[in-house]
Design a protein around this motif. Structure first.
Motif, PDB file in Angstrom:
ATOM      1  N   SER A 135       1.040  -1.199   0.098  1.00 51.44           N
ATOM      2  CA  SER A 135       0.010  -0.012   0.035  1.00 51.44           C
ATOM      3  C   SER A 135       0.810   1.184  -0.069  1.00 51.44           C
ATOM      4  O   SER A 135       1.911   1.252   0.423  1.00 51.44           O
ATOM      5  N   MET A 136       0.386   2.434  -0.588  1.00 45.27           N
ATOM      6  CA  MET A 136       1.248   3.643  -0.812  1.00 45.27           C
ATOM      7  C   MET A 136       0.230   4.818  -0.478  1.00 45.27           C
ATOM      8  O   MET A 136      -0.944   4.656  -1.305  1.00 45.27           O
ATOM      9  N   GLY A 137       0.269   5.532   0.145  1.00 46.28           N
ATOM     10  CA  GLY A 137      -0.536   6.673   0.697  1.00 46.28           C
ATOM     11  C   GLY A 137      -0.568   7.616  -0.461  1.00 46.28           C
ATOM     12  O   GLY A 137       0.352   7.792  -1.507  1.00 46.28           O
ATOM     13  N   VAL A 138      -1.193   8.746  -0.472  1.00 46.87           N
ATOM     14  CA  VAL A 138      -1.283   9.989  -1.278  1.00 46.87           C
ATOM     15  C   VAL A 138      -0.111  10.740  -0.934  1.00 46.87           C
ATOM     16  O   VAL A 138       0.407  10.818  -0.119  1.00 46.87           O
TER      17      VAL A 138
ATOM     18  N   THR B  99       5.753  -4.197   2.201  1.00 52.34           N
ATOM     19  CA  THR B  99       5.913  -2.833   2.234  1.00 52.34           C
ATOM     20  C   THR B  99       4.636  -2.017   2.451  1.00 52.34           C
ATOM     21  O   THR B  99       3.977  -2.072   1.380  1.00 52.34           O
ATOM     22  N   HIS B 100       4.618  -1.044   3.405  1.00 47.76           N
ATOM     23  CA  HIS B 100       3.292  -0.404   3.451  1.00 47.76           C
ATOM     24  C   HIS B 100       3.922   1.121   3.645  1.00 47.76           C
ATOM     25  O   HIS B 100       4.518   1.525   4.631  1.00 47.76           O
ATOM     26  N   ILE B 101       3.637   2.051   2.977  1.00 51.82           N
ATOM     27  CA  ILE B 101       3.874   3.222   2.968  1.00 51.82           C
ATOM     28  C   ILE B 101       2.943   4.430   3.245  1.00 51.82           C
ATOM     29  O   ILE B 101       1.706   4.221   2.539  1.00 51.82           O
ATOM     30  N   GLY B 102       2.937   5.439   4.050  1.00 48.46           N
ATOM     31  CA  GLY B 102       2.248   6.300   4.582  1.00 48.46           C
ATOM     32  C   GLY B 102       2.074   7.468   3.552  1.00 48.46           C
ATOM     33  O   GLY B 102       2.477   7.415   2.292  1.00 48.46           O
ATOM     34  N   LYS B 103       1.603   8.447   4.007  1.00 48.15           N
ATOM     35  CA  LYS B 103       1.244   9.773   3.231  1.00 48.15           C
ATOM     36  C   LYS B 103       2.280  10.645   3.040  1.00 48.15           C
ATOM     37  O   LYS B 103       3.178  10.693   4.052  1.00 48.15           O
TER      38      LYS B 103
ATOM     39  N   ILE C  62       6.501  -0.931   7.780  1.00 46.46           N
ATOM     40  CA  ILE C  62       5.731   0.041   7.680  1.00 46.46           C
ATOM     41  C   ILE C  62       6.334   1.261   7.839  1.00 46.46           C
ATOM     42  O   ILE C  62       6.971   1.690   8.902  1.00 46.46           O
ATOM     43  N   ILE C  63       6.340   2.147   6.596  1.00 48.52           N
ATOM     44  CA  ILE C  63       6.920   3.621   6.736  1.00 48.52           C
ATOM     45  C   ILE C  63       5.812   4.482   6.937  1.00 48.52           C
ATOM     46  O   ILE C  63       4.883   4.787   6.403  1.00 48.52           O
TER      47      ILE C  63
ATOM     48  N   ILE D 288      14.984  -4.980   1.427  1.00 53.23           N
ATOM     49  CA  ILE D 288      15.215  -6.359   1.177  1.00 53.23           C
ATOM     50  C   ILE D 288      14.958  -7.243   2.574  1.00 53.23           C
ATOM     51  O   ILE D 288      14.958  -6.957   3.544  1.00 53.23           O
ATOM     52  N   GLY D 289      14.137  -8.439   2.015  1.00 59.35           N
ATOM     53  CA  GLY D 289      13.953  -9.629   2.972  1.00 59.35           C
ATOM     54  C   GLY D 289      12.554  -9.816   2.877  1.00 59.35           C
ATOM     55  O   GLY D 289      11.574  -9.196   2.068  1.00 59.35           O
ATOM     56  N   GLY D 290      12.027 -10.573   3.510  1.00 62.07           N
ATOM     57  CA  GLY D 290      10.562 -10.961   3.701  1.00 62.07           C
ATOM     58  C   GLY D 290       9.781 -10.682   4.776  1.00 62.07           C
ATOM     59  O   GLY D 290       8.549 -10.926   4.756  1.00 62.07           O
ATOM     60  N   GLY D 291      10.117  -9.880   5.652  1.00 65.15           N
ATOM     61  CA  GLY D 291       9.634  -9.502   6.724  1.00 65.15           C
ATOM     62  C   GLY D 291       8.770  -7.941   6.296  1.00 65.15           C
ATOM     63  O   GLY D 291       8.905  -7.320   5.072  1.00 65.15           O
TER      64      GLY D 291
END
Length: 84
Positions: free
Chosen positions: A26-29, A43-47, A63-64, A57-60
């Protein structure tokens, strides 16, 4: 010459952001990917985040949060070896 550089920079940013959107969960606006960056599906990315050449890198899971700004050459490892 300056106009050509700006057009090239905008094109690279557009391609980099399009690639990143395909890779992340996911990627925020308002996010910008100014230089080629590598992300994982976990990977989850905020706004309003800006990326200038980050490599995840990696499978974990990563959250940014909102308003994150990376420098050039950042590398984040989301998995480690079993040391037992």
């Amino acid at each position: 010459m300056l106009v050509a550089k700006k057009i090239i920079f905008l094109f690279i940013g557009f391609i980099s952001k399009s690639y990143a959107k395909l890779k992340v969960s996911s990627m925020g606006v308002g996010c910008k990917v100014n230089r080629f960056s590598i992300f994982t599906k976990e990977t989850h990315i905020g706004k309003y985040c800006h990326f200038n050449g980050i490599k995840v890198i990696g499978g974990g899971r990563l959250i940014i949060g909102d308003y994150f700004h990376s420098g050039i050459g950042i590398q984040i490892l989301t998995q480690n070896h079993n040391y037992y």
